[in-house]
Design a protein around this motif. Structure first.
Motif, PDB file in Angstrom:
ATOM      1  N   SER A  94      -6.519   7.470   3.233  1.00 45.65           N
ATOM      2  CA  SER A  94      -6.422   8.406   2.117  1.00 45.65           C
ATOM      3  C   SER A  94      -5.423   9.515   2.427  1.00 45.65           C
ATOM      4  O   SER A  94      -5.279   9.917   3.592  1.00 45.65           O
ATOM      5  CB  SER A  94      -7.784   9.043   1.817  1.00 45.65           C
ATOM      6  OG  SER A  94      -8.729   8.067   1.456  1.00 45.65           O
ATOM      7  N   VAL A  95      -4.764  10.027   1.404  1.00 44.86           N
ATOM      8  CA  VAL A  95      -3.893  11.187   1.563  1.00 44.86           C
ATOM      9  C   VAL A  95      -4.777  12.421   1.701  1.00 44.86           C
ATOM     10  O   VAL A  95      -5.595  12.725   0.826  1.00 44.86           O
ATOM     11  CB  VAL A  95      -2.953  11.347   0.349  1.00 44.86           C
ATOM     12  CG1 VAL A  95      -2.106  12.604   0.512  1.00 44.86           C
ATOM     13  CG2 VAL A  95      -2.058  10.126   0.185  1.00 44.86           C
ATOM     14  N   LYS A 131      -0.157  -7.736  -0.909  1.00 41.31           N
ATOM     15  CA  LYS A 131      -0.391  -7.412  -2.312  1.00 41.31           C
ATOM     16  C   LYS A 131      -1.617  -6.511  -2.420  1.00 41.31           C
ATOM     17  O   LYS A 131      -2.631  -6.756  -1.756  1.00 41.31           O
ATOM     18  CB  LYS A 131      -0.600  -8.689  -3.141  1.00 41.31           C
ATOM     19  CG  LYS A 131       0.618  -9.583  -3.171  1.00 41.31           C
ATOM     20  CD  LYS A 131       1.753  -8.929  -3.966  1.00 41.31           C
ATOM     21  CE  LYS A 131       2.983  -9.826  -4.026  1.00 41.31           C
ATOM     22  NZ  LYS A 131       3.938  -9.555  -2.967  1.00 41.31           N
ATOM     23  N   PRO A 132      -1.550  -5.479  -3.250  1.00 40.18           N
ATOM     24  CA  PRO A 132      -2.695  -4.563  -3.367  1.00 40.18           C
ATOM     25  C   PRO A 132      -3.854  -5.191  -4.135  1.00 40.18           C
ATOM     26  O   PRO A 132      -3.659  -6.074  -4.961  1.00 40.18           O
ATOM     27  CB  PRO A 132      -2.104  -3.376  -4.137  1.00 40.18           C
ATOM     28  CG  PRO A 132      -0.991  -3.963  -4.954  1.00 40.18           C
ATOM     29  CD  PRO A 132      -0.419  -5.072  -4.104  1.00 40.18           C
ATOM     30  N   ASN A 133      -5.057  -4.698  -3.869  1.00 38.18           N
ATOM     31  CA  ASN A 133      -6.207  -5.073  -4.686  1.00 38.18           C
ATOM     32  C   ASN A 133      -6.163  -4.366  -6.042  1.00 38.18           C
ATOM     33  O   ASN A 133      -6.679  -4.871  -7.032  1.00 38.18           O
ATOM     34  CB  ASN A 133      -7.512  -4.690  -3.974  1.00 38.18           C
ATOM     35  CG  ASN A 133      -7.658  -5.406  -2.650  1.00 38.18           C
ATOM     36  OD1 ASN A 133      -7.551  -4.770  -1.600  1.00 38.18           O
ATOM     37  ND2 ASN A 133      -7.892  -6.705  -2.675  1.00 38.18           N
ATOM     38  N   GLY A 167     -14.569  -6.359   4.233  1.00 43.05           N
ATOM     39  CA  GLY A 167     -15.336  -5.167   3.902  1.00 43.05           C
ATOM     40  C   GLY A 167     -14.670  -3.868   4.310  1.00 43.05           C
ATOM     41  O   GLY A 167     -15.232  -2.784   4.098  1.00 43.05           O
ATOM     42  N   LEU A 168     -13.465  -3.946   4.897  1.00 39.17           N
ATOM     43  CA  LEU A 168     -12.775  -2.750   5.383  1.00 39.17           C
ATOM     44  C   LEU A 168     -11.716  -2.307   4.383  1.00 39.17           C
ATOM     45  O   LEU A 168     -10.820  -3.076   4.031  1.00 39.17           O
ATOM     46  CB  LEU A 168     -12.113  -3.040   6.733  1.00 39.17           C
ATOM     47  CG  LEU A 168     -11.223  -1.931   7.301  1.00 39.17           C
ATOM     48  CD1 LEU A 168     -12.058  -0.701   7.644  1.00 39.17           C
ATOM     49  CD2 LEU A 168     -10.471  -2.434   8.521  1.00 39.17           C
ATOM     50  N   THR A 169     -11.820  -1.072   3.925  1.00 36.34           N
ATOM     51  CA  THR A 169     -10.808  -0.500   3.035  1.00 36.34           C
ATOM     52  C   THR A 169      -9.762   0.200   3.889  1.00 36.34           C
ATOM     53  O   THR A 169     -10.047   1.203   4.547  1.00 36.34           O
ATOM     54  CB  THR A 169     -11.438   0.496   2.046  1.00 36.34           C
ATOM     55  OG1 THR A 169     -12.392  -0.192   1.244  1.00 36.34           O
ATOM     56  CG2 THR A 169     -10.371   1.104   1.141  1.00 36.34           C
ATOM     57  N   ALA A 170      -8.538  -0.339   3.882  1.00 35.59           N
ATOM     58  CA  ALA A 170      -7.464   0.205   4.710  1.00 35.59           C
ATOM     59  C   ALA A 170      -6.673   1.281   3.982  1.00 35.59           C
ATOM     60  O   ALA A 170      -6.146   2.208   4.608  1.00 35.59           O
ATOM     61  CB  ALA A 170      -6.520  -0.921   5.141  1.00 35.59           C
ATOM     62  N   VAL A 171      -6.546   1.150   2.665  1.00 33.81           N
ATOM     63  CA  VAL A 171      -5.816   2.119   1.835  1.00 33.81           C
ATOM     64  C   VAL A 171      -6.636   2.345   0.576  1.00 33.81           C
ATOM     65  O   VAL A 171      -7.053   1.388  -0.080  1.00 33.81           O
ATOM     66  CB  VAL A 171      -4.408   1.601   1.457  1.00 33.81           C
ATOM     67  CG1 VAL A 171      -3.729   2.555   0.476  1.00 33.81           C
ATOM     68  CG2 VAL A 171      -3.549   1.418   2.695  1.00 33.81           C
ATOM     69  N   ASN A 172      -6.888   3.615   0.243  1.00 31.46           N
ATOM     70  CA  ASN A 172      -7.637   3.878  -0.984  1.00 31.46           C
ATOM     71  C   ASN A 172      -7.027   5.022  -1.777  1.00 31.46           C
ATOM     72  O   ASN A 172      -6.753   6.094  -1.250  1.00 31.46           O
ATOM     73  CB  ASN A 172      -9.122   4.136  -0.690  1.00 31.46           C
ATOM     74  CG  ASN A 172      -9.363   5.327   0.202  1.00 31.46           C
ATOM     75  OD1 ASN A 172      -9.451   6.451  -0.259  1.00 31.46           O
ATOM     76  ND2 ASN A 172      -9.475   5.080   1.507  1.00 31.46           N
ATOM     77  N   LEU A 210      -3.243   3.103  -5.463  1.00 25.68           N
ATOM     78  CA  LEU A 210      -3.043   1.904  -4.647  1.00 25.68           C
ATOM     79  C   LEU A 210      -4.219   1.711  -3.694  1.00 25.68           C
ATOM     80  O   LEU A 210      -4.575   2.637  -2.947  1.00 25.68           O
ATOM     81  CB  LEU A 210      -1.735   2.031  -3.864  1.00 25.68           C
ATOM     82  CG  LEU A 210      -1.091   0.721  -3.382  1.00 25.68           C
ATOM     83  CD1 LEU A 210      -0.653  -0.124  -4.578  1.00 25.68           C
ATOM     84  CD2 LEU A 210       0.101   1.018  -2.486  1.00 25.68           C
ATOM     85  N   TRP A 211      -4.783   0.501  -3.711  1.00 21.65           N
ATOM     86  CA  TRP A 211      -5.918   0.168  -2.858  1.00 21.65           C
ATOM     87  C   TRP A 211      -5.643  -1.143  -2.134  1.00 21.65           C
ATOM     88  O   TRP A 211      -5.058  -2.060  -2.706  1.00 21.65           O
ATOM     89  CB  TRP A 211      -7.207   0.001  -3.685  1.00 21.65           C
ATOM     90  CG  TRP A 211      -7.716   1.266  -4.301  1.00 21.65           C
ATOM     91  CD1 TRP A 211      -7.168   1.945  -5.341  1.00 21.65           C
ATOM     92  CD2 TRP A 211      -8.899   1.986  -3.917  1.00 21.65           C
ATOM     93  NE1 TRP A 211      -7.921   3.052  -5.651  1.00 21.65           N
ATOM     94  CE2 TRP A 211      -9.000   3.103  -4.789  1.00 21.65           C
ATOM     95  CE3 TRP A 211      -9.872   1.794  -2.942  1.00 21.65           C
ATOM     96  CZ2 TRP A 211     -10.047   4.024  -4.693  1.00 21.65           C
ATOM     97  CZ3 TRP A 211     -10.911   2.709  -2.849  1.00 21.65           C
ATOM     98  CH2 TRP A 211     -10.994   3.814  -3.713  1.00 21.65           C
ATOM     99  N   LYS A 212      -6.106  -1.219  -0.882  1.00 18.57           N
ATOM    100  CA  LYS A 212      -6.033  -2.475  -0.146  1.00 18.57           C
ATOM    101  C   LYS A 212      -7.231  -2.586   0.788  1.00 18.57           C
ATOM    102  O   LYS A 212      -7.486  -1.693   1.610  1.00 18.57           O
ATOM    103  CB  LYS A 212      -4.746  -2.573   0.671  1.00 18.57           C
ATOM    104  CG  LYS A 212      -4.603  -3.905   1.428  1.00 18.57           C
ATOM    105  CD  LYS A 212      -4.547  -5.086   0.474  1.00 18.57           C
ATOM    106  CE  LYS A 212      -4.460  -6.424   1.203  1.00 18.57           C
ATOM    107  NZ  LYS A 212      -4.467  -7.557   0.267  1.00 18.57           N
ATOM    108  N   SER A 213      -7.955  -3.699   0.637  1.00 11.32           N
ATOM    109  CA  SER A 213      -9.112  -3.964   1.495  1.00 11.32           C
ATOM    110  C   SER A 213      -8.911  -5.273   2.226  1.00 11.32           C
ATOM    111  O   SER A 213      -8.262  -6.200   1.723  1.00 11.32           O
ATOM    112  CB  SER A 213     -10.400  -4.039   0.663  1.00 11.32           C
ATOM    113  OG  SER A 213     -10.662  -2.805   0.031  1.00 11.32           O
TER     114      SER A 213
END
Length: 259
Positions: free
Chosen positions: A231-232, A56-58, A17-22, A11-14
């Protein structure tokens, strides 16, 4: 091994230019209380917003009870049995405690507009069943004497309880609790922890709890997952997490354990 009731992969969300969840992942066993912790800005609430359809995720996939809900709307996700509370309360402040609960239950009422206008049997049956559920929630959460009070007039700790009770009115299988003890004193938070264990057993719930208060989450969760910069960085039992050097570094910069 049984399928997890909630499975999240890649799961990724940006935001710009900021990645909040990767590369977030989660396999939530049925009946588990799962803790999700991390420093401010680690991405915890963003993950809840992704799981509940607010965002919604990227990229990535969210499977709930073997249904792919990645692109579902929040109301669709609630209808299939995954619900949440919010760190910033979203009660209907100008409505009574009882009406706040009834509104949450309407997602599962199936009588037609004509039935309600004509007072047909289906309408009365649904209303009776809803009232039973409301009365049960009022009793469990210690809100019976406040049922006619406007939600905004409740003490803050009771507003927190009402928020959880309202989530349960949607008949969930999984509940995401976002900072449930925020703003409570120690006695109130301990009372809430006991209540969460009670409702878990009574309603056979699976829960994920985001929480800053470490004793609260460590005392409830069977497994704790730690986020840092989206990140976990660690996952394990509360004891393992409290003594994990990478977790200690993320929270404190240095030190021995997380209390």
């Amino acid at each position: 091994m049984p399928e997890p009731i909630l499975k999240v992969t890649d799961l990724w969300k940006s935001f710009g230019g900021l990645t909040a969840v990767n590369d977030y992942y989660l396999e939530l066993p049925l009946g588990m209380i799962y803790g999700l912790i991390g420093p401010n800005g680690a991405g915890k609430t963003t993950i809840f917003n992704l799981l509940s359809g607010v965002l919604k995720p990227n990229r990535g996939r969210i499977v709930f009870n073997q249904i792919d809900i990645t692109q579902f709307r929040p109301d669709q996700i609630t209808r299939v049995g995954l619900t949440r509370t919010f760190q910033n309360l979203r009660l209907f402040p100008s409505l009574s405690v009882e009406m706040n609960l009834k509104i949450a239950n309407h997602i599962h009422l199936y009588y037609s507009f004509v039935s309600s206008l004509s007072n047909l049997p289906g309408f009365f049956h649904s209303e009776r069943e809803m009232q039973k559920k409301v009365d049960t929630m009022l009793d469990i959460f210690g809100l019976t004497q406040y049922k006619d009070e406007l939600a905004t007039n409740l003490p803050y700790g009771l507003q927190r309880k009402l928020d959880i009770a309202r989530a349960l009115m949607t008949d969930p299988k999984v509940v995401l609790l976002d900072e449930p003890s925020a703003g409570m004193n120690t006695g109130e938070s301990e009372d809430l922890a006991r209540l969460i264990l009670q409702i878990k057993e009574k309603f056979r719930l699976t829960l994920v709890i985001v929480e800053h208060r470490m004793p609260f989450v460590m005392g409830l969760a069977g497994i704790v997952q730690v986020l840092d910069y989206g990140s976990v960085i660690a996952q394990g039992t509360p004891e393992e997490i409290q003594n994990n050097p990478q977790v200690i570094e993320a929270y404190l910069g240095t030190g021995d354990t997380i209390a």
